[in-house]
Scaffold this active site. Sequence first.
Site, mmCIF file in Angstrom:
data_model
loop_
_atom_site.group_PDB
_atom_site.id
_atom_site.type_symbol
_atom_site.label_atom_id
_atom_site.label_comp_id
_atom_site.label_asym_id
_atom_site.label_seq_id
_atom_site.Cartn_x
_atom_site.Cartn_y
_atom_site.Cartn_z
ATOM 1 N N ASP A 1 13.322 6.565 10.458
ATOM 2 C CA ASP A 1 12.171 6.902 11.315
ATOM 3 C C ASP A 1 11.934 5.791 12.343
ATOM 4 O OD1 ASP A 1 9.881 8.524 11.967
ATOM 5 O OD2 ASP A 1 8.588 7.089 10.933
ATOM 6 N N HIS B 1 0.826 -1.219 0.000
ATOM 7 C CA HIS B 1 0.000 0.000 0.000
ATOM 8 C C HIS B 1 0.851 1.257 0.000
ATOM 9 C CE1 HIS B 1 -3.691 -2.174 0.380
ATOM 10 N NE2 HIS B 1 -3.230 -2.843 1.426
ATOM 11 N N ILE B 2 1.933 1.268 0.788
ATOM 12 C CA ILE B 2 2.747 2.485 0.853
ATOM 13 C C ILE B 2 3.632 2.581 -0.384
ATOM 14 C CG2 ILE B 2 4.564 3.696 2.111
ATOM 15 C CD1 ILE B 2 3.477 2.366 4.663
ATOM 16 N N HIS C 1 9.707 7.851 14.761
ATOM 17 C CA HIS C 1 8.623 6.960 14.294
ATOM 18 C C HIS C 1 7.319 7.730 14.067
ATOM 19 C CE1 HIS C 1 7.242 2.502 14.357
ATOM 20 N NE2 HIS C 1 6.538 3.215 13.468
ATOM 21 N N GLY D 1 3.372 7.385 10.360
ATOM 22 C CA GLY D 1 1.911 7.322 10.288
ATOM 23 C C GLY D 1 1.255 8.343 11.197
ATOM 24 N N GLU E 1 12.830 1.309 20.586
ATOM 25 C CA GLU E 1 12.251 2.660 20.587
ATOM 26 C C GLU E 1 11.640 2.926 21.951
ATOM 27 O OE1 GLU E 1 9.444 2.811 17.356
ATOM 28 O OE2 GLU E 1 10.981 2.413 15.849
HETATM 29 O O1 LIG Z 1 1.594 1.558 11.109
HETATM 30 C C1 LIG Z 1 2.682 1.163 11.496
HETATM 31 O O2 LIG Z 1 3.004 -0.034 11.515
HETATM 32 C C2 LIG Z 1 3.641 2.134 12.001
HETATM 33 O O3 LIG Z 1 4.811 1.872 11.993
HETATM 34 C C3 LIG Z 1 3.117 3.322 12.681
HETATM 35 O O4 LIG Z 1 3.212 3.000 14.018
HETATM 36 P P1 LIG Z 1 2.583 3.912 15.173
HETATM 37 O O5 LIG Z 1 1.085 3.761 15.070
HETATM 38 O O6 LIG Z 1 2.995 5.307 14.916
HETATM 39 O O7 LIG Z 1 3.137 3.339 16.418
#
Ligand SMILES: O=C(O)C(=O)COP(=O)(O)O
Length: 973
Positions: free
Chosen positions: A307, A204-205, A342, A345, A312
Amino acid sequence: MSHPVSIPFKSASAAGVVSVSPTSSTLHERMRQNSLASPSVRQPKALHPIENENLRLLLVENISQGAVKAFQSQGWHVDHQAKAMSEDELVEKIGQYHAIGIRSKTKITERVIKAASKLLVIGCFCIGTNQVDLATAAKAGIPVFNSPFSNSRSVAELVISEIVALSRQYFERGYEMRQGLWNKQSKNCWEVRGKTLGIVGYGHIGSQLSVLAEAFGMRVLFYDVVNLMPLGSARQVDSLTTLLTESDFVTLHVPEIPETLNLISKTQLAQMKDGSYLINNARGRVVDIPALIEAVKSGHIAGAALDVYPAEPGANGSPFNDQLNAWSSELRSLKNIILTPHIGGSTEEAQRMIGEEVSGALTRYLTFGSTLSAVNFPEVDLRAIALEEANHVRICYVHLNQPGVLKQVNEVLSPYNVEKQYSDSKGDTAYLMADIADVSLQDVNRLRELISHTSANILTRLLACTDLAAICEICQRRQSPRTDLKNPFGIMAEGFSAFVHWPTAPLTDSLVRKASSAIHTTPTFLDRPTADGKKLLQWASYDSIDHDLTLGNQVDVLSSSYIIRKALIRKHFLSRCIHAHLLKHPESALRNAVPQTWDLDISFADELDDMWADELWDLGKDMDESEAEGKGKWWILKPGMADRGNGIRLFNSKDALQKIFEGFEEDESDGDVGDAEDVDAAPLKDDTAVVTSQLRHFVIQVTSFLIDCFWQRAHSVALVLMQDYILSPLLLDPYQFPVNGGPSNKPEDLKGYKFHLRAYCVASGALKLYLYTRILGLFSSEPFGVPHVAPEDEPSAISLAPHLTNTSLQTHRGEEGVRLFDELVGCHILSGDEQERLTLTAEHIADIQNQMADVLAETFRAALGTAIHFQALPNAFELYGIDFLVSHVPSAASTSPKFQVKILEVNAEPAIELTGPRLTWILEDLFKSIGTVCVEPFFQQDEESASELWAVGETRHYLRKCLEAEVRGAGGW
Ligand SMILES: O=C(O)C(=O)COP(=O)(O)O
């Protein structure tokens, strides 16, 4: 990040049922949409789970408010927090939740899943699902949903910005300006037009990015493990190497799976073009970061944007340093590296859409059973039940994918009108949904009972339509005409006070607090019990309760313990009161339900000599006979009061008993904390702690103390109890169905283990008695065998491990030895005749439970018969932990085994900690039920509505009423 579209879980397995395209909506949604367009279209009917109506959800990591509201609007309880949760925190908390929503940081490991006894579903409010142990979740019957594309656009846009930023080095320039440095340059700064972007993973991305990059005039190559239709002028290349050698920018959009760990390492970096750039917004472990650092330092790689990182932080404000990842400071010091926390999204749009998508999937699963789009589960859905279809129940049956299951289920369903049914499997897990029409409440209970007891059952849920709820309502109304179902507890008194105090039982304390808070009117909690004008609940340990208040205010004060109840909780009193009861009622159910018992007061071993001629005459005769005829009979010796079982011994002759008592005399301070069937103290830390507490105890109660610790020092009377040792216990092998997901024992390797049943029962007022129907089986640590001892052995040499079933000292076994009795259905019966190996069935369990209920009722009747040792009070209730043993009497005449339940003992303030985290939920429900059944009615203003018709034998709130007796006057009222 996204899955490359090669990930097989959207496979054709569900094709033909419904479309599994990511853009398809479920049948429920489509019906809803269609019905908006055309009001004449049939409307779907709302369903609701029959058993988990009070669903509790836990949302962590700042999940969108939209999702929180969506769940709350279903009437569910939602706890939410911004931070991720550690594994330990989850293990502690997860047991109370039916669903959890996480993002990328919270790891749902096998350990967490094991502790998640109520969990029905997991929602990843993101794309990635690597943070969840998907296979273990599937095995536990827990589908996992994610949001496969809602943040794709946000990530793709971030990548575009990073391509331009790296190419123009503007992060560097911006940083210099902030430091007050003007550094205008064009050297090594490029337009992106005409450059080649290599996308690894065209999901998708990747595919969104492809379109955006072409609009910027870039040439796009992509590599994916399956052949895909390229968008625009993009071109698929046949190997990662080709992509790396041809691209100016390489960007990664793959999931973290074993095949993608360190996908870009030293070799791959070397294959990249000189002066090229690497971008990773996927998962941290896909890039070997120390290798990247080297490649950037050498100038081979001109810059990178990262990112995501192997480790993390779980919360904002946390440091990103070398403790987290050993190379953090080195990475931070490099030029032209863009580091972001990160945020791929993290846009308002993405979070809103993810919130809607995943909360929708979770809600559809919880209320309709649909697993469409689950990532670890067979995808199954059924056409919605239409509004005009009455009295339907939907069966959602998650089971082991093994031959013969559907035959069993269809046999159960065959008498009914099965409207529709569908099943599918994925690996070891299979899922069946079926809608059954025209059912009554009795049918629902029967279906649930029979299906959930099939051998392959992992999880059975029943979802009912509201009209079936109406049936339930009618049934309930028939039995209790005055119960207002909207507020079944009537009107509560104007607030009341509660004193909760369990200084040595933290779990009980927290469960009691929760249960008191769940009462219709939450009480005001007090630090000490006082009559402050309001009604008072004392729900506290026996020693903390103000018993004068209980006695003096029988209308306003309710207490969680009777004051005088020795007849039940001291073994020798219990044995005497049962004996007395049997003299008056020889046909009582207790006749076969108590082991033959002798109790004796003894101070010195040599007193035994006289006793053989007197009170122990028939025991002595029995022993001599047994020895002479080689009958191999054994007896158990227990101290009179439950105190962690010190002094428990097995013996088979007069001599052995004599030796035991001599041993006690010699060994005055051995502090042995032997395991026992009769102990309900909270686990103690070490032997010294035991001695101290017992010493105190001994001072107060001279006649009831531990014979082996204080034998000589006390020179006092010890009350000792001897029982015919029950040599034919029902034996099962708990490892046939291990709880830790490990391999189960094969039929030929099964070994019989002894177990005792721990039942909780609660007495209320004067007097109703209820048995909690979730009964535990507590197994011994070693397989059972008849005690074996050579003539020269000391009695203490007999290993008690195969015989003693209390778990308090079996800590090394984890929770393997603690089972819900119902979980044991399907276990081979390993006692009795080998020729007729049978398995334990739901009917056997029902028979055993019936016997337990009868025995309990009779035991309390016996206690009520000894008014000086047990006094019921109208304003008290009390929880007891009762231990039973099931003896197995194989019957030659029929193929059904005969079980005889024996009551071993009754404990006040039961050590519920022994239940263990996996099954803590049964305790939560137990205390909640006590709150509803024993506490709430006391504080009702409307006396009328309190008087319910609840027949003996009927179960409500998992409590089965066993006895309702009218006791008057004994407590002075
Ligand atoms: O959608 C994903 O898998 C991401 O990496 C985004 O992660 P997050 O919702 O920001 O912890």
